[in-house]
Design a protein around this motif. Structure first.
Motif, PDB file in Angstrom:
ATOM      1  N   MET A  17      29.471  64.738 -13.741  1.00 45.52           N
ATOM      2  CA  MET A  17      28.557  65.199 -12.723  1.00 45.52           C
ATOM      3  C   MET A  17      29.058  64.726 -11.358  1.00 45.52           C
ATOM      4  SD  MET A  17      24.543  64.341 -12.115  1.00 45.52           S
ATOM      5  CE  MET A  17      24.114  64.980 -13.696  1.00 45.52           C
ATOM      6  N   ALA A  18      28.992  65.592 -10.379  1.00 46.84           N
ATOM      7  CA  ALA A  18      29.449  65.263  -9.034  1.00 46.84           C
ATOM      8  C   ALA A  18      28.477  64.291  -8.358  1.00 46.84           C
ATOM      9  CB  ALA A  18      29.568  66.534  -8.212  1.00 46.84           C
ATOM     10  N   GLN A  19      29.029  63.480  -7.483  1.00 46.04           N
ATOM     11  CA  GLN A  19      28.226  62.507  -6.754  1.00 46.04           C
ATOM     12  C   GLN A  19      28.609  62.542  -5.286  1.00 46.04           C
ATOM     13  OE1 GLN A  19      28.757  58.660  -8.482  1.00 46.04           O
ATOM     14  NE2 GLN A  19      28.048  59.284 -10.478  1.00 46.04           N
ATOM     15  N   ARG A  20      27.630  62.326  -4.437  1.00 48.63           N
ATOM     16  CA  ARG A  20      27.890  62.217  -3.009  1.00 48.63           C
ATOM     17  C   ARG A  20      28.275  60.787  -2.685  1.00 48.63           C
ATOM     18  NH1 ARG A  20      23.090  65.481  -2.764  1.00 48.63           N
ATOM     19  NH2 ARG A  20      23.543  67.438  -1.713  1.00 48.63           N
ATOM     20  N   ASP A  21      29.196  60.633  -1.742  1.00 46.14           N
ATOM     21  CA  ASP A  21      29.470  59.313  -1.187  1.00 46.14           C
ATOM     22  C   ASP A  21      28.400  59.008  -0.146  1.00 46.14           C
ATOM     23  OD1 ASP A  21      31.861  58.972  -2.609  1.00 46.14           O
ATOM     24  OD2 ASP A  21      33.037  59.960  -1.043  1.00 46.14           O
ATOM     25  N   TYR A  22      28.097  57.721   0.016  1.00 48.27           N
ATOM     26  CA  TYR A  22      27.178  57.356   1.085  1.00 48.27           C
ATOM     27  C   TYR A  22      27.756  56.222   1.903  1.00 48.27           C
ATOM     28  CZ  TYR A  22      25.511  53.508  -1.910  1.00 48.27           C
ATOM     29  OH  TYR A  22      25.420  52.391  -2.699  1.00 48.27           O
ATOM     30  N   ILE A  23      27.239  56.096   3.105  1.00 45.59           N
ATOM     31  CA  ILE A  23      27.675  55.057   4.030  1.00 45.59           C
ATOM     32  C   ILE A  23      26.718  53.878   3.867  1.00 45.59           C
ATOM     33  CG2 ILE A  23      28.015  54.459   6.446  1.00 45.59           C
ATOM     34  CD1 ILE A  23      28.498  57.512   6.935  1.00 45.59           C
ATOM     35  N   PRO A  24      27.215  52.741   3.388  1.00 45.33           N
ATOM     36  CA  PRO A  24      26.334  51.586   3.197  1.00 45.33           C
ATOM     37  C   PRO A  24      25.820  51.061   4.541  1.00 45.33           C
ATOM     38  CG  PRO A  24      28.481  51.225   2.163  1.00 45.33           C
ATOM     39  CD  PRO A  24      28.578  52.465   2.968  1.00 45.33           C
ATOM     40  N   VAL A  25      24.519  50.841   4.626  1.00 44.72           N
ATOM     41  CA  VAL A  25      23.888  50.311   5.831  1.00 44.72           C
ATOM     42  C   VAL A  25      23.101  49.066   5.438  1.00 44.72           C
ATOM     43  CG1 VAL A  25      22.230  50.754   7.670  1.00 44.72           C
ATOM     44  CG2 VAL A  25      23.685  52.610   6.845  1.00 44.72           C
ATOM     45  N   ASP A  26      23.383  47.944   6.105  1.00 45.54           N
ATOM     46  CA  ASP A  26      22.643  46.705   5.861  1.00 45.54           C
ATOM     47  C   ASP A  26      21.497  46.646   6.858  1.00 45.54           C
ATOM     48  OD1 ASP A  26      21.648  44.197   5.377  1.00 45.54           O
ATOM     49  OD2 ASP A  26      23.550  43.154   5.705  1.00 45.54           O
ATOM     50  N   VAL A  27      20.320  47.101   6.449  1.00 39.26           N
ATOM     51  CA  VAL A  27      19.179  47.174   7.361  1.00 39.26           C
ATOM     52  C   VAL A  27      18.710  45.803   7.827  1.00 39.26           C
ATOM     53  CG1 VAL A  27      18.362  49.406   6.525  1.00 39.26           C
ATOM     54  CG2 VAL A  27      17.528  47.333   5.453  1.00 39.26           C
ATOM     55  N   ASP A  28      19.109  44.752   7.121  1.00 41.06           N
ATOM     56  CA  ASP A  28      18.722  43.395   7.516  1.00 41.06           C
ATOM     57  C   ASP A  28      19.666  42.808   8.551  1.00 41.06           C
ATOM     58  OD1 ASP A  28      16.546  43.386   5.744  1.00 41.06           O
ATOM     59  OD2 ASP A  28      17.866  42.827   4.085  1.00 41.06           O
ATOM     60  N   ASP A  29      20.726  43.532   8.904  1.00 39.29           N
ATOM     61  CA  ASP A  29      21.733  43.006   9.825  1.00 39.29           C
ATOM     62  C   ASP A  29      21.983  43.974  10.986  1.00 39.29           C
ATOM     63  OD1 ASP A  29      23.556  41.095  10.689  1.00 39.29           O
ATOM     64  OD2 ASP A  29      25.229  42.061   9.663  1.00 39.29           O
TER      65      ASP A  29
END
Length: 132
Positions: free
Chosen positions: A1-13
């Motif tokens: 199954m295909a998957q999207r890449d995502y951009i990790p975001v550290d909301v605590d930083d």
């Protein structure tokens, strides 16, 4: 199954700034939270940190920079999405939990909302974990 890449975001930083290669082009992303308005914004710079777009508001299921035409923008769509369908907004309770900043490059006919779907971060291994 295909998957999207995502951009990790550290909301605590936040605010934070980081480099990211998309299709062999290096960009500098700036992630910010506007406490007064209660929303997140994205700044985009070229690799020399020259501004391309500043203060783009993240809106759930809306492509970043959708109303701009600029050859310096990434060719791939970047969209804050909640593939679980639970969130109605991008906010501190959803970003990084159910809402992720996806590189939206899947064929729209592919069904990725199956119960076993797992998004893949740009820094993650193929199996979805961070182990090297």
């Amino acid at each position: 199954m295909a998957q999207r890449d995502y951009i990790p975001v550290d909301v605590d930083d936040l605010p934070e700034q980081f480099e990211l290669d998309i299709d062999d082009v290096t960009y500098v992303f700036g992630m910010n939270y506007n406490e007064v308005g209660g929303f997140y914004t994205v700044d985009l710079y070229d690799e020399d940190e020259n501004p391309i777009v500043l203060g783009e508001k993240m809106v759930l299921n809306h492509r970043l920079w959708a109303n701009l035409v600029d050859r310096r923008l990434p060719m791939r769509d970047i969209v804050p999405m909640d593939e679980s369908g639970k969130a109605s907004d991008v906010n501190p309770d959803t970003l990084g939990k159910t809402v992720f900043l996806y590189l939206d490059d899947l064929n729209p006919e592919e069904d990725i909302r199956s119960p076993d779907y797992v998004g893949v971060g740009l820094d993650d291994d193929e199996d979805g974990d961070d182990d090297d």
